[in-house]
Enzyme design. Structure first.
Site, PDB file in Angstrom:
ATOM      1  NE  ARG A 175      24.075  39.533  55.296  1.00  0.00           N
ATOM      2  CZ  ARG A 175      23.918  38.225  55.132  1.00  0.00           C
ATOM      3  NH1 ARG A 175      22.798  37.635  55.510  1.00  0.00           N
ATOM      4  NH2 ARG A 175      24.849  37.503  54.557  1.00  0.00           N
ATOM      5  CG  ASP A 455      28.113  32.425  54.026  1.00  0.00           C
ATOM      6  OD1 ASP A 455      27.839  31.473  54.774  1.00  0.00           O
ATOM      7  OD2 ASP A 455      27.246  33.156  53.518  1.00  0.00           O
TER       8      ASP A 455
HETATM    9  C1  ACO Z   1      24.468  32.235  53.989  1.00  0.00           C
HETATM   10  C2  ACO Z   1      24.517  33.572  53.339  1.00  0.00           C
HETATM   11  O1  ACO Z   1      24.578  34.545  54.014  1.00  0.00           O
HETATM   12  S1  ACO Z   1      24.536  33.710  51.675  1.00  0.00           S
HETATM   13  C3  ACO Z   1      25.085  35.336  51.389  1.00  0.00           C
HETATM   14  C4  ACO Z   1      26.471  35.552  51.738  1.00  0.00           C
HETATM   15  N1  ACO Z   1      27.364  34.812  50.867  1.00  0.00           N
HETATM   16  C5  ACO Z   1      27.736  35.331  49.671  1.00  0.00           C
HETATM   17  O2  ACO Z   1      27.318  36.414  49.366  1.00  0.00           O
HETATM   18  C6  ACO Z   1      28.648  34.545  48.770  1.00  0.00           C
HETATM   19  C7  ACO Z   1      28.841  35.274  47.474  1.00  0.00           C
HETATM   20  N2  ACO Z   1      29.612  34.518  46.531  1.00  0.00           N
HETATM   21  C8  ACO Z   1      30.965  34.567  46.477  1.00  0.00           C
HETATM   22  O3  ACO Z   1      31.588  35.203  47.299  1.00  0.00           O
HETATM   23  C9  ACO Z   1      31.648  33.833  45.357  1.00  0.00           C
HETATM   24  O4  ACO Z   1      30.758  33.481  44.353  1.00  0.00           O
HETATM   25  C10 ACO Z   1      32.362  32.541  45.783  1.00  0.00           C
HETATM   26  C11 ACO Z   1      33.392  32.848  46.838  1.00  0.00           C
HETATM   27  C12 ACO Z   1      31.381  31.542  46.350  1.00  0.00           C
HETATM   28  C13 ACO Z   1      33.046  31.947  44.566  1.00  0.00           C
HETATM   29  O5  ACO Z   1      33.914  32.916  44.095  1.00  0.00           O
HETATM   30  P1  ACO Z   1      34.983  32.661  42.939  1.00  0.00           P
HETATM   31  O6  ACO Z   1      35.688  31.378  43.216  1.00  0.00           O
HETATM   32  O7  ACO Z   1      35.795  33.882  42.807  1.00  0.00           O
HETATM   33  O8  ACO Z   1      34.081  32.453  41.690  1.00  0.00           O
HETATM   34  P2  ACO Z   1      34.520  32.481  40.190  1.00  0.00           P
HETATM   35  O9  ACO Z   1      35.996  32.341  40.044  1.00  0.00           O
HETATM   36  O10 ACO Z   1      33.682  31.499  39.467  1.00  0.00           O
HETATM   37  O11 ACO Z   1      34.085  33.941  39.752  1.00  0.00           O
HETATM   38  C14 ACO Z   1      33.987  34.327  38.403  1.00  0.00           C
HETATM   39  C15 ACO Z   1      33.747  35.814  38.370  1.00  0.00           C
HETATM   40  O12 ACO Z   1      32.507  36.100  39.019  1.00  0.00           O
HETATM   41  C16 ACO Z   1      32.736  37.019  40.067  1.00  0.00           C
HETATM   42  N3  ACO Z   1      31.847  36.684  41.180  1.00  0.00           N
HETATM   43  C17 ACO Z   1      31.656  35.483  41.769  1.00  0.00           C
HETATM   44  N4  ACO Z   1      30.728  35.594  42.729  1.00  0.00           N
HETATM   45  C18 ACO Z   1      30.329  36.883  42.745  1.00  0.00           C
HETATM   46  C19 ACO Z   1      29.389  37.605  43.523  1.00  0.00           C
HETATM   47  N5  ACO Z   1      28.652  36.998  44.472  1.00  0.00           N
HETATM   48  N6  ACO Z   1      29.245  38.907  43.295  1.00  0.00           N
HETATM   49  C20 ACO Z   1      29.974  39.521  42.325  1.00  0.00           C
HETATM   50  N7  ACO Z   1      30.877  38.886  41.550  1.00  0.00           N
HETATM   51  C21 ACO Z   1      31.043  37.578  41.766  1.00  0.00           C
HETATM   52  C22 ACO Z   1      34.188  36.833  40.451  1.00  0.00           C
HETATM   53  O13 ACO Z   1      34.659  37.976  41.132  1.00  0.00           O
HETATM   54  C23 ACO Z   1      34.811  36.611  39.103  1.00  0.00           C
HETATM   55  O14 ACO Z   1      34.931  37.859  38.468  1.00  0.00           O
HETATM   56  P3  ACO Z   1      35.996  38.128  37.270  1.00  0.00           P
HETATM   57  O15 ACO Z   1      35.738  37.090  36.235  1.00  0.00           O
HETATM   58  O16 ACO Z   1      35.674  39.503  36.829  1.00  0.00           O
HETATM   59  O17 ACO Z   1      37.348  37.996  37.883  1.00  0.00           O
HETATM   60  O1  LIG Z   2      22.199  34.963  55.476  1.00  0.00           O
HETATM   61  C1  LIG Z   2      21.753  33.988  54.955  1.00  0.00           C
HETATM   62  C2  LIG Z   2      21.822  32.676  55.524  1.00  0.00           C
HETATM   63  O2  LIG Z   2      21.364  31.727  54.883  1.00  0.00           O
HETATM   64  O3  LIG Z   2      22.349  32.588  56.650  1.00  0.00           O
HETATM   65 MG    MG Z   3      22.926  34.506  57.524  1.00  0.00          MG
END
Ligand code: ACO
Ligand SMILES: O=CC(=O)O
Ligand code: MG
Length: 541
Positions: A175, A455
């Protein structure tokens, strides 16, 4: 901070009399991405498409003016024939037929490996909502993507854990940043260039051929579109880029996020513009709520209640999601669901169970309604979403479910949700907004706050609500108090104190809380609504 090292690459480019200048720092790793050839390609995109982008951004302002003057969004009369005629998008490749679970996350190296290994069908690598667009994050993200596609990506954490790709990984989508954003470290004719063209251009230039050789392809998610003309611009960028690299037209596939109120009225038209390159639509629910607040902010009767009650089941949200499914399926396109904000909670099993239950309910509704897949924020949620979709959708997708009985009108899409504005709702918006900005300013674009994924899109809702409640005569708390500057100042100060206690004095001092608070205050109090928090925020990255 702006780096001003004019590097070898830039010097060579200047000597060629090109107009594109890189003013960001270029490490040896970054030089492999910012090659002369790649920059030439980006330059050609900028030359070709910048003027149209700027015109479309001006059109956004004009449409806002129209709303302010009482002209509400509507299905466009001039494109009625597209809505009423029968056509479908081009067939997507077999490996894009089944997209039941898609994980998203920033372009961070470790997280990318985790996401690709997560068992999800798709990983959307995010330069947008989940990413703070510092120069380092952007170019390191390109390095990470290239290494993932070459399957050479590894990561060794400070605690000694080694990360590498599994044999089978998720299909990669990328994206790029939205049309509204600029990349200030790259100038054309002395002006920052379009961030979308920069992110797309570098990724496509370096990886398109390797992706095809891997049996995959250059696949994209397109964020924050406000009209089918913006989709047409992307489509023309795709055609131009495929021709430049000698790649067959139609190889690029892109899923458009329906995450603005105007886009909801132009779903057919957006699919039509991209029909040779379309991989369906997605319901970007968080930006959609933000857009609804933002566009109608000056209408006293469009006041929204606490963020926590604007769920996917309130009428305007449900209407939008059903319309996305119906429209996509009529055109043989996938309709992907959205992101539940609940994430696993490590230290409290009760809250953790509740979070999983909420995600399950959300995914069940999406699968039952006819979505062909969904988004999860965390690898721990992949099995939950998989189980639900496997149950309700044993076949690769449910595009055959046409929802012919569903009729969604303009009134349905514009129905204001009911509910109260509470003191807690206002305090939470302030606290979440400040904490998120603090993290974003430190270079982290997605964070857990109060057990929810936050986010750029979710934070936009928080700060837009505060602006609206302050500026709208109906911004009145349930107990009768008008939300005003005095109340805002008091709550901001009190919430900052709570944050200080929560994170500890030292962390508070090391962090960027004061700057985040100042920025949040500016966003909330400014007379004119600030279009995106990322625009003033970017000055500080
Ligand atoms: C509105 C929108 O646009 S939605 C789309 C955009 N938003 C996103 O993509 C958010 C993605 N998610 C994240 O960034 C994370 O899950 C968070 C920030 C919400 C939480 O992260 P953390 O607090 O680090 O979660 P947590 O400690 O439980 O993570 C455990 C493991 O999973 C991994 N992990 C957590 N989320 C993700 C993810 N989305 N992708 C890959 N790995 C992940 C962590 O890196 C960690 O790895 P490790 O055990 O190897 O060190
Ligand atoms: O990108 C996703 C959203 O919910 O905003
Ligand atoms: Mg969005």
């Amino acid at each position: 901070m702006i780096y001003c090292n004019i590097t070898n690459v830039t010097e060579r480019r200047l000597s060629k009399m090109t107009k594109l200048q890189v003013i960001g720092e270029i490490s040896p790793d970054f030089a492999q991405i910012l090659t002369e050839e790649a920059l030439d390609f980006v330059e050609s995109l900028v030359q070709q498409f910048s003027a149209r982008r700027e015109k479309l951004l001006r059109r956004r302002e004009e449409r806002q003016e129209q709303i302010n003057n009482g002209v509400m969004p509507a299905f466009l009369p001039e494109t009625e024939s597209i809505r009423n005629s029968d056509w479908t998008i081009a067939l997507v490749p077999d490996h894009l037929q089944d997209r039941r679970v898609e994980i998203t996350g920033p372009v961070d190296r470790k997280m990318m490996i985790n996401a690709l290994n997560s068992g999800a069908n798709v990983f959307m690598a995010d330069f947008e909502d989940a990413n703070s667009p510092s120069w380092n994050n952007m170019i390191q993200g390109q390095v990470n993507l290239r290494d993932a596609i070459n399957r050479t990506i590894t990561y060794d954490s400070p605690d000694g854990k080694h990360y590498q790709l599994n044999e089978k990984v998720a299909t990669l989508f990328v994206r790029p940043r939205g049309w509204h954003l600029e990349e200030k470290h790259v100038l054309f004719d002395g002006k920052p260039i379009s961030a979308s063209l920069f992110d797309f251009g570098l990724y496509f230039f370096h990886n398109a051929k390797q992706l095809i050789a891997n049996g995959s392809g250059p696949y994209f998610y397109l964020p924050k579109l406000e009209s089918h003309l913006e989709a047409r611009l992307w489509n023309d960028v795709f055609i131009f880029s495929q021709r430049e690299l000698g790649i067959p037209l139609g190889t690029i596939k892109a899923t458009v996020l329906i995450e603005t109120i105007f886009a909801a009225f132009e779903m057919d038209e957006i699919l039509y513009e991209l029909r040779e390159h379309s991989a369906g639509l997605n319901c970007g629910r968080w930006d959609y709520i933000f857009s609804f607040i933002k566009k109608f902010r000056n209408k006293p009767d469009f006041i929204l209640p606490d963020r926590s009650v604007i769920t996917m089941t309130v009428p305007f949200m449900r209407s939008y999601s059903l319309l996305a499914i119906k429209t996509s399926h009529r055109r043989n396109a996938h309709a992907i669901g959205g992101m539940a904000a609940n994430i696993p909670v490590k230290d409290n099993s009760q809250i953790n169970e509740d979070a999983f239950a909420k995600v399950r309910i959300d995914k069940e509704r999406e699968a039952r309604d006819g979505h062909d897949g969904t988004w999860v924020a965390h690898p721990g949620l992949v099995p939950v979403a998989l189980e639900v979709f496997n149950h309700f959708m044993p076949q690769p997708n449910q595009i055959e479910k046409k929802l012919e009985d569903i009729q969604i009108t303009a009134e349905d899409l514009l129905q204001v949700p009911e509910g109260h504005i509470t003191e807690q709702g206002l305090r939470t918006n302030i606290s979440v907004g400040v904490q998120y900005l603090e993290s974003w300013l430190r270079g982290k674009g997605a964070v857990p706050i109060y057990h929810l994924m936050e986010d750029a899109a979710t934070a936009e809702i928080s700060r837009a609500q505060v602006w609206q409640w302050l500026h709208n005569p109906n911004g009145i708390l349930h107990d009768g108090r008008k939300v005003n500057v005095q109340l805002f100042d008091q709550f901001l100060e009190e919430e900052l104190e709570k944050i200080k206690i929560m994170v500890g004095h030292d962390q508070y001092e090391i962090g960027k809380y004061q700057l985040a608070s100042d920025l949040f205050k500016h966003l909330s109090l400014s007379h004119e609504f600030v279009e995106f928090l990322t625009i003033p925020g970017y000055h500080y990255l």
